[in-house]
Write a protein that holds these residues in place. Structure first.
Motif, PDB file in Angstrom:
ATOM      1  N   PHE A 192      35.514   7.150  70.340  1.00 11.68           N
ATOM      2  CA  PHE A 192      34.174   6.631  70.631  1.00 11.68           C
ATOM      3  C   PHE A 192      33.059   7.424  69.951  1.00 11.68           C
ATOM      4  N   LYS A 193      33.291   8.717  69.708  1.00 12.51           N
ATOM      5  CA  LYS A 193      32.276   9.518  69.016  1.00 12.51           C
ATOM      6  C   LYS A 193      32.432   9.458  67.502  1.00 12.51           C
ATOM      7  N   SER A 194      33.563   8.946  67.038  1.00  9.37           N
ATOM      8  CA  SER A 194      33.890   9.011  65.608  1.00  9.37           C
ATOM      9  C   SER A 194      32.849   8.344  64.704  1.00  9.37           C
ATOM     10  N   PRO A 195      32.357   7.136  65.028  1.00 10.21           N
ATOM     11  CA  PRO A 195      31.364   6.520  64.137  1.00 10.21           C
ATOM     12  C   PRO A 195      30.100   7.364  63.987  1.00 10.21           C
ATOM     13  N   ARG A 196      29.632   7.938  65.094  1.00 13.52           N
ATOM     14  CA  ARG A 196      28.413   8.760  65.014  1.00 13.52           C
ATOM     15  C   ARG A 196      28.672  10.033  64.219  1.00 13.52           C
ATOM     16  N   MET A 197      29.851  10.590  64.398  1.00 12.24           N
ATOM     17  CA  MET A 197      30.219  11.793  63.664  1.00 12.24           C
ATOM     18  C   MET A 197      30.299  11.514  62.156  1.00 12.24           C
ATOM     19  N   MET A 198      30.913  10.401  61.801  1.00 11.29           N
ATOM     20  CA  MET A 198      31.042  10.030  60.396  1.00 11.29           C
ATOM     21  C   MET A 198      29.680   9.734  59.786  1.00 11.29           C
ATOM     22  N   ARG A 199      28.838   8.993  60.508  1.00  7.89           N
ATOM     23  CA  ARG A 199      27.487   8.701  60.016  1.00  7.89           C
ATOM     24  C   ARG A 199      26.711   9.996  59.779  1.00  7.89           C
ATOM     25  N   SER A 200      26.841  10.934  60.720  1.00  9.09           N
ATOM     26  CA  SER A 200      26.125  12.205  60.604  1.00  9.09           C
ATOM     27  C   SER A 200      26.562  12.967  59.352  1.00  9.09           C
ATOM     28  N   ALA A 201      27.885  12.979  59.098  1.00 11.29           N
ATOM     29  CA  ALA A 201      28.399  13.685  57.918  1.00 11.29           C
ATOM     30  C   ALA A 201      27.905  13.022  56.630  1.00 11.29           C
ATOM     31  N   ILE A 202      27.882  11.699  56.600  1.00  9.44           N
ATOM     32  CA  ILE A 202      27.427  10.995  55.401  1.00  9.44           C
ATOM     33  C   ILE A 202      25.923  11.216  55.185  1.00  9.44           C
ATOM     34  N   THR A 254      39.522  12.250  64.522  1.00  9.26           N
ATOM     35  CA  THR A 254      40.493  11.925  65.585  1.00  9.26           C
ATOM     36  C   THR A 254      40.738  13.084  66.531  1.00  9.26           C
ATOM     37  N   CYS A 255      40.130  14.220  66.278  1.00 10.98           N
ATOM     38  CA  CYS A 255      40.397  15.402  67.099  1.00 10.98           C
ATOM     39  C   CYS A 255      39.482  15.434  68.326  1.00 10.98           C
ATOM     40  N   ASP A 256      39.617  14.424  69.147  1.00 10.13           N
ATOM     41  CA  ASP A 256      38.931  14.337  70.440  1.00 10.13           C
ATOM     42  C   ASP A 256      39.941  13.706  71.389  1.00 10.13           C
ATOM     43  N   LEU A 257      40.717  14.565  72.067  1.00 16.64           N
ATOM     44  CA  LEU A 257      41.902  14.093  72.773  1.00 16.64           C
ATOM     45  C   LEU A 257      41.715  14.060  74.286  1.00 16.64           C
ATOM     46  N   THR A 258      42.362  13.085  74.924  1.00 19.47           N
ATOM     47  CA  THR A 258      42.432  13.021  76.374  1.00 19.47           C
ATOM     48  C   THR A 258      43.403  14.091  76.865  1.00 19.47           C
ATOM     49  N   PRO A 259      43.450  14.359  78.179  1.00 19.48           N
ATOM     50  CA  PRO A 259      44.449  15.303  78.705  1.00 19.48           C
ATOM     51  C   PRO A 259      45.879  14.917  78.340  1.00 19.48           C
ATOM     52  N   ASN A 260      46.128  13.615  78.136  1.00 23.35           N
ATOM     53  CA  ASN A 260      47.465  13.160  77.749  1.00 23.35           C
ATOM     54  C   ASN A 260      47.714  13.228  76.251  1.00 23.35           C
ATOM     55  N   GLY A 261      46.703  13.675  75.501  1.00 23.76           N
ATOM     56  CA  GLY A 261      46.882  13.846  74.062  1.00 23.76           C
ATOM     57  C   GLY A 261      46.557  12.630  73.219  1.00 23.76           C
ATOM     58  N   LEU A 262      45.907  11.623  73.807  1.00 18.75           N
ATOM     59  CA  LEU A 262      45.541  10.433  73.046  1.00 18.75           C
ATOM     60  C   LEU A 262      44.129  10.589  72.489  1.00 18.75           C
ATOM     61  N   PRO A 263      43.892  10.193  71.238  1.00 23.82           N
ATOM     62  CA  PRO A 263      42.566  10.366  70.645  1.00 23.82           C
ATOM     63  C   PRO A 263      41.561   9.349  71.179  1.00 23.82           C
ATOM     64  N   LEU A 313      31.085  21.382  54.497  1.00 27.59           N
ATOM     65  CA  LEU A 313      30.317  20.933  55.658  1.00 27.59           C
ATOM     66  C   LEU A 313      30.230  22.035  56.709  1.00 27.59           C
ATOM     67  N   PRO A 314      29.211  21.984  57.571  1.00 21.17           N
ATOM     68  CA  PRO A 314      29.189  22.897  58.722  1.00 21.17           C
ATOM     69  C   PRO A 314      30.461  22.743  59.546  1.00 21.17           C
ATOM     70  N   SER A 315      30.914  23.822  60.138  1.00 22.96           N
ATOM     71  CA  SER A 315      32.202  23.837  60.843  1.00 22.96           C
ATOM     72  C   SER A 315      32.238  22.922  62.060  1.00 22.96           C
ATOM     73  N   LYS A 316      31.083  22.449  62.523  1.00 22.62           N
ATOM     74  CA  LYS A 316      31.090  21.549  63.679  1.00 22.62           C
ATOM     75  C   LYS A 316      31.778  20.228  63.357  1.00 22.62           C
ATOM     76  N   TYR A 317      31.919  19.900  62.066  1.00 23.77           N
ATOM     77  CA  TYR A 317      32.577  18.657  61.674  1.00 23.77           C
ATOM     78  C   TYR A 317      34.098  18.803  61.567  1.00 23.77           C
ATOM     79  N   ASN A 318      34.580  20.025  61.557  1.00 22.26           N
ATOM     80  CA  ASN A 318      36.022  20.203  61.372  1.00 22.26           C
ATOM     81  C   ASN A 318      36.570  21.410  62.132  1.00 22.26           C
ATOM     82  N   LYS A 319      36.346  22.619  61.643  1.00 15.45           N
ATOM     83  CA  LYS A 319      37.039  23.784  62.187  1.00 15.45           C
ATOM     84  C   LYS A 319      36.717  24.046  63.661  1.00 15.45           C
ATOM     85  N   LYS A 320      35.460  23.889  64.053  1.00 13.43           N
ATOM     86  CA  LYS A 320      35.104  24.136  65.453  1.00 13.43           C
ATOM     87  C   LYS A 320      35.725  23.089  66.380  1.00 13.43           C
ATOM     88  N   ILE A 321      35.838  21.870  65.888  1.00 12.84           N
ATOM     89  CA  ILE A 321      36.488  20.822  66.681  1.00 12.84           C
ATOM     90  C   ILE A 321      37.942  21.183  66.928  1.00 12.84           C
TER      91      ILE A 321
END
Length: 416
Positions: free
Chosen positions: A122-132, A110-119, A57-65
């Motif tokens: 909210f973007k995950s469904p759109r990201m997964m749909r895009s990859a599929i 899950t690699c979209d973390l708050t300043p406190n480190g919590l994932p 996959l393009p790196s925007k789905y994994n390595k760049k994140i």
């Protein structure tokens, strides 16, 4: 005063017996192999039993994140990252998709973390749909089975329901495009909409090197009877106090905060890992979700996990005999926790400790770098291999459509 004297006597008796047991264990280097088919499953070698094609996959789905936030490497959801790295160099990987048994899509949802480190999911469904959408447009393999020979690592609190609050997760349900895929996830609870049949339940990520660096001599006496560090209330998200952990953690605190058999606190000391190795029992209550890294820590450090999470589905349950190594306490029975634990005969405790001392048990709960035989990576592959061969019914007829690409909340349908 009577309670304190009783507690002291109980603790003294257990410490004496368990010290003797620990000395015997150390002298003989004795561990106990898991009996029956579970032991065989734990030691299975998946190499040669399956082939996996990894989509490029393009790196925007994994390595760049990951580059944007390296903290993702160390949080308890990091299995999605390490599984990707493992598969890239694994002998089960094939570069020829025509000979693949399974297809893997590396998406770091899950690699979209708050300043406190919590994932933030909210973007995950759109990201997964895009990859599929991408793999279904560029390769023919998704479309021939509607994803039935594909697997995804979804280590969110509630898996592919993609929300950290249970009510919202249940309302969302599993992302509709994943209804035929195999999900590899930390969440496991029987009769729950966020656990689909055929999913592989895995342990959360706990840093192996860090844990290794905190090991203490194995003959150290276990002088703590019950140990727990963590929240009892989540005031910011559950101000009324009855929803978080379904009240189980609050009940632990209210009933046992002054009980000398219980070393429990919200403080997280620098000696946390060492303290677990000095404890007989480690509490593993549910939080917002039923699972937590304490399951991994308890097994690795030989502290008998006391599992307080009704209907939990535990990691690699066909290979790890949780009933034999742990203690299960119903959420409603938490007020009786002291009586339950002190009624367990010392010989039963010693057997659980011998099983926990088995290196293969510890290895199965970890995602080490580099990978080791029998570790969590290999247990996942074993789970996939046991699903083979695929039934011919997974293949669609020409022109047949099963998935509804327009299903789900309107926000999920927006481009990512």
């Amino acid at each position: 005063m009577k309670v304190s004297i009783y507690a002291f006597v109980v603790l003294l008796a257990y410490a004496s017996l368990l010290r003797i047991g620990a000395e015997e264990l150390e002298q003989s280097q004795q561990t106990e192999r898991i009996s029956g088919s579970a032991g065989d499953v734990l030691e299975d070698d998946p190499v040669g039993r399956l082939k996996v094609f990894v989509y490029d996959l393009p790196s925007k789905y994994n390595k760049k994140i990951l580059q944007k936030d390296p903290r993702c490497l160390n949080h308890m959801f990091a299995a999605e990252i390490y599984m990707h790295r493992f598969l890239l160099s694994s002998p089960v990987r094939t570069l020829n998709p025509e000979e693949a048994d399974w297809f893997y899509t590396p998406v770091y949802t899950t690699c979209d973390l708050t300043p406190n480190g919590l994932p933030l999911p909210f973007k995950s469904p759109r990201m997964m749909r895009s990859a599929i959408q991408l793999i279904s447009s560029n390769w023919p393999y998704w479309n021939r089975t509607a994803g039935a020979d594909h697997f995804f690592v979804t280590p969110h609190d509630f898996g592919a329901c993609f929300h950290y609050q249970e009510e919202k997760a249940i309302e969302r349900g599993i992302l509709s495009l994943l209804q035929r895929a195999t999900l590899v996830q930390t969440f496991g609870q029987r009769n729950h909409v966020c656990l689909k049949e055929g999913s592989i339940t895995i342990p959360p990520y706990a840093p192996p090197q860090k844990m290794q660096s905190h090991l203490i001599p194995p003959d150290t006496p276990r002088s703590i009877f019950v140990y727990f560090r963590g929240l009892f209330y989540d005031v910011s998200n559950d101000p009324e106090g009855g929803y978080y952990a379904r009240g189980a953690r609050a009940s632990v605190w209210e009933n046992f905060k002054d009980n000398p058999l219980f070393d429990i606190s919200t403080e997280h000391p620098v000696t946390y890992y060492e303290d677990m190795q000095r404890a007989v029992f480690c509490l593993c209550p549910l939080g917002w979700a039923p699972w937590s890294p304490r399951l991994v820590e308890g097994v690795v450090f030989g502290c008998i996990p006391v599992i307080i999470a009704d209907d939990i589905v535990l990691p690699f349950a066909d290979a790890i005999p949780w009933e034999e190594i742990g203690v299960f306490v119903a959420e409603k029975d938490v007020p009786n926790l002291d009586a339950i634990l002190t009624s367990i005969p010392p010989e039963v405790i010693l057997r659980k400790q011998r099983l926990l001392a088995n290196p293969s048990m510890k290895q199965a709960m970890l995602f080490p770098q580099p990978a080791q035989p029998g570790d969590a990576f290999h247990q996942i592959l074993n789970g996939l291999a046991r699903k083979l061969p695929h039934d011919n019914s997974i293949y669609l007829n020409p022109g047949e459509k099963i998935l509804d690409w327009n299903a789900g909340p309107s926000g999920d349908l927006k481009p990512w």
